[in-house]
Design a protein around this motif. Structure first.
Motif, PDB file in Angstrom:
ATOM      1  N   ALA A 165       0.837  -1.203   0.000  1.00 33.46           N
ATOM      2  CA  ALA A 165       0.000   0.000   0.000  1.00 33.46           C
ATOM      3  C   ALA A 165       0.869   1.249   0.000  1.00 33.46           C
ATOM      4  CB  ALA A 165      -0.930   0.001   1.209  1.00 33.46           C
ATOM      5  N   THR A 166       0.362   2.294  -0.620  1.00 33.50           N
ATOM      6  CA  THR A 166       1.053   3.588  -0.664  1.00 33.50           C
ATOM      7  C   THR A 166       0.500   4.501   0.423  1.00 33.50           C
ATOM      8  OG1 THR A 166       1.423   3.412  -3.042  1.00 33.50           O
ATOM      9  CG2 THR A 166       1.566   5.605  -2.079  1.00 33.50           C
ATOM     10  N   ILE A 167       1.371   5.159   1.163  1.00 28.51           N
ATOM     11  CA  ILE A 167       0.929   6.086   2.202  1.00 28.51           C
ATOM     12  C   ILE A 167       0.347   7.336   1.539  1.00 28.51           C
ATOM     13  CG2 ILE A 167       1.656   7.544   4.134  1.00 28.51           C
ATOM     14  CD1 ILE A 167       3.808   5.494   4.754  1.00 28.51           C
ATOM     15  N   ASP A 168      -0.953   7.570   1.774  1.00 28.97           N
ATOM     16  CA  ASP A 168      -1.625   8.746   1.221  1.00 28.97           C
ATOM     17  C   ASP A 168      -1.407   9.972   2.098  1.00 28.97           C
ATOM     18  OD1 ASP A 168      -2.791   7.228  -0.914  1.00 28.97           O
ATOM     19  OD2 ASP A 168      -4.224   6.433   0.542  1.00 28.97           O
ATOM     20  N   SER A 169      -1.415   9.767   3.399  1.00 30.87           N
ATOM     21  CA  SER A 169      -1.134  10.857   4.335  1.00 30.87           C
ATOM     22  C   SER A 169      -0.587  10.253   5.619  1.00 30.87           C
ATOM     23  CB  SER A 169      -2.393  11.678   4.640  1.00 30.87           C
ATOM     24  OG  SER A 169      -3.372  10.883   5.290  1.00 30.87           O
ATOM     25  N   GLY A 170       0.357  10.951   6.224  1.00 29.07           N
ATOM     26  CA  GLY A 170       0.937  10.466   7.462  1.00 29.07           C
ATOM     27  C   GLY A 170       1.603  11.599   8.211  1.00 29.07           C
ATOM     28  N   SER A 171       1.618  11.505   9.542  1.00 30.33           N
ATOM     29  CA  SER A 171       2.232  12.559  10.338  1.00 30.33           C
ATOM     30  C   SER A 171       2.657  12.010  11.686  1.00 30.33           C
ATOM     31  CB  SER A 171       1.251  13.727  10.540  1.00 30.33           C
ATOM     32  OG  SER A 171       0.129  13.298  11.308  1.00 30.33           O
ATOM     33  N   ILE A 172       3.618  12.688  12.303  1.00 35.44           N
ATOM     34  CA  ILE A 172       4.007  12.418  13.679  1.00 35.44           C
ATOM     35  C   ILE A 172       3.899  13.721  14.446  1.00 35.44           C
ATOM     36  CG2 ILE A 172       6.452  12.665  13.036  1.00 35.44           C
ATOM     37  CD1 ILE A 172       7.127  10.892  15.469  1.00 35.44           C
ATOM     38  N   GLN A 173       3.197  13.682  15.584  1.00 36.58           N
ATOM     39  CA  GLN A 173       3.012  14.840  16.437  1.00 36.58           C
ATOM     40  C   GLN A 173       3.442  14.443  17.837  1.00 36.58           C
ATOM     41  OE1 GLN A 173      -1.100  15.906  15.947  1.00 36.58           O
ATOM     42  NE2 GLN A 173      -0.914  16.146  13.744  1.00 36.58           N
ATOM     43  N   GLY A 174       4.640  14.891  18.238  1.00 36.67           N
ATOM     44  CA  GLY A 174       5.216  14.415  19.485  1.00 36.67           C
ATOM     45  C   GLY A 174       5.574  12.947  19.333  1.00 36.67           C
ATOM     46  N   ASN A 175       4.958  12.079  20.145  1.00 36.80           N
ATOM     47  CA  ASN A 175       5.173  10.640  20.046  1.00 36.80           C
ATOM     48  C   ASN A 175       4.061   9.931  19.281  1.00 36.80           C
ATOM     49  OD1 ASN A 175       7.540  10.727  21.521  1.00 36.80           O
ATOM     50  ND2 ASN A 175       6.522  10.402  23.485  1.00 36.80           N
ATOM     51  N   ILE A 176       3.040  10.670  18.836  1.00 36.20           N
ATOM     52  CA  ILE A 176       1.863  10.072  18.214  1.00 36.20           C
ATOM     53  C   ILE A 176       2.027  10.015  16.703  1.00 36.20           C
ATOM     54  CG2 ILE A 176      -0.640  10.190  17.969  1.00 36.20           C
ATOM     55  CD1 ILE A 176       0.412   9.592  20.804  1.00 36.20           C
ATOM     56  N   VAL A 177       1.792   8.833  16.138  1.00 39.45           N
ATOM     57  CA  VAL A 177       1.940   8.609  14.699  1.00 39.45           C
ATOM     58  C   VAL A 177       0.590   8.254  14.101  1.00 39.45           C
ATOM     59  CG1 VAL A 177       3.026   7.172  12.928  1.00 39.45           C
ATOM     60  CG2 VAL A 177       4.310   7.799  14.987  1.00 39.45           C
ATOM     61  N   HIS A 178       0.278   8.865  12.955  1.00 41.99           N
ATOM     62  CA  HIS A 178      -0.945   8.529  12.233  1.00 41.99           C
ATOM     63  C   HIS A 178      -0.602   8.325  10.772  1.00 41.99           C
ATOM     64  CE1 HIS A 178      -5.233   8.426  11.296  1.00 41.99           C
ATOM     65  NE2 HIS A 178      -4.865   9.020  10.171  1.00 41.99           N
ATOM     66  N   ILE A 179      -1.073   7.221  10.189  1.00 39.26           N
ATOM     67  CA  ILE A 179      -0.792   6.905   8.790  1.00 39.26           C
ATOM     68  C   ILE A 179      -2.060   6.383   8.128  1.00 39.26           C
ATOM     69  CG2 ILE A 179       0.455   5.365   7.225  1.00 39.26           C
ATOM     70  CD1 ILE A 179       2.786   5.398   9.196  1.00 39.26           C
ATOM     71  N   SER A 180      -2.346   6.896   6.932  1.00 35.44           N
ATOM     72  CA  SER A 180      -3.446   6.405   6.115  1.00 35.44           C
ATOM     73  C   SER A 180      -2.871   5.962   4.781  1.00 35.44           C
ATOM     74  CB  SER A 180      -4.495   7.502   5.908  1.00 35.44           C
ATOM     75  OG  SER A 180      -5.548   7.048   5.079  1.00 35.44           O
TER      76      SER A 180
END
Length: 221
Positions: A165-180
């Protein structure tokens, strides 16, 4: 239709500005990302649901494009906000482009500025760039995979591939990671996790092709 939607987004932003934030006065920058949730619709009207993310906890303005149409979302006392966009042609994850995240002045008496005058920013505390080995455990089975990511230290944005799968959006904020992420079969994966060590991650994820929430952990190779 997209132009009208952009105007509505700007109008909603003005309401948030009047209540809590003065985004005519920018006091710094922040890390932001646009999470693509789902697309829907048919001719002549199409739409998509997004989630706008910011690392700033008080007041911030996140700017992005859907195709060539500019949008902005103002976040007051929150780090994320659901958004819906509409148009006359299908909207895909690749149609959505993050532009910038700016810290706005607060009108509620709080301050995002230190006494010395410099903006309080939340700098990236980790560098996720590299190849990772992951274990996944779901109610319907378990497995392992490897994935490659690139982490932009300046914006916190994450790009790359998760297995097939290709990452469409992703971010890290402090220690929190979110990937779609999504693949050519139409399966969409949403991963939420946190940094648990210098080279380790863990969290949960869901996918559209199977029900239930799975757990995952990853080690940097």
């Amino acid at each position: 239709m997209r132009y009208v939607t952009a105007l509505l987004s700007l109008f909603a932003g003005d309401l948030a500005w009047a209540a809590d934030c003065n985004c005519q006065k920018v006091v710094g920058s922040c890390m932001g990302s646009i999470e693509f949730v789902k697309a829907y619709g048919s001719k002549p009207s199409f739409g998509a649901d997004l989630i706008v993310h910011s690392s700033e906890k008080a007041c911030s303005k996140v700017e992005f494009f859907v195709g060539s149409t500019p949008y902005q979302t103002i976040l007051a006392n929150k780090n994320s906000e659901p958004e819906s966009v509409f148009g006359t042609s299908p909207i895909a994850a690749k149609s959505v482009t993050f532009q910038s995240c700016k810290v706005c002045a607060s009108t509620t008496g709080g301050s995002n500025v230190q006494s010395g005058g410099s903006t309080v920013a939340e700098p990236p505390s980790h560098n996720l760039t590299g190849r990772w080995s992951s274990n996944q455990v779901c109610s319907y089975g378990s497995g392992t995979s490897e994935f490659d990511v690139k982490h932009d230290q300046a914006t916190g944005r994450i790009t790359g591939k998760l297995s097939n799968a290709t990452i469409d959006s992703g971010s890290i904020q402090g220690n929190i990671v979110h990937i779609s992420a999504s693949n050519w079969l139409g399966n969409r994966v949403t991963m939420d996790g946190q940094v648990t060590g210098p080279n380790t991650l863990s969290g949960t994820y869901t996918q559209t092709k199977a029900s239930g929430t799975c757990t995952w952990d990853a080690t940097k190779l």
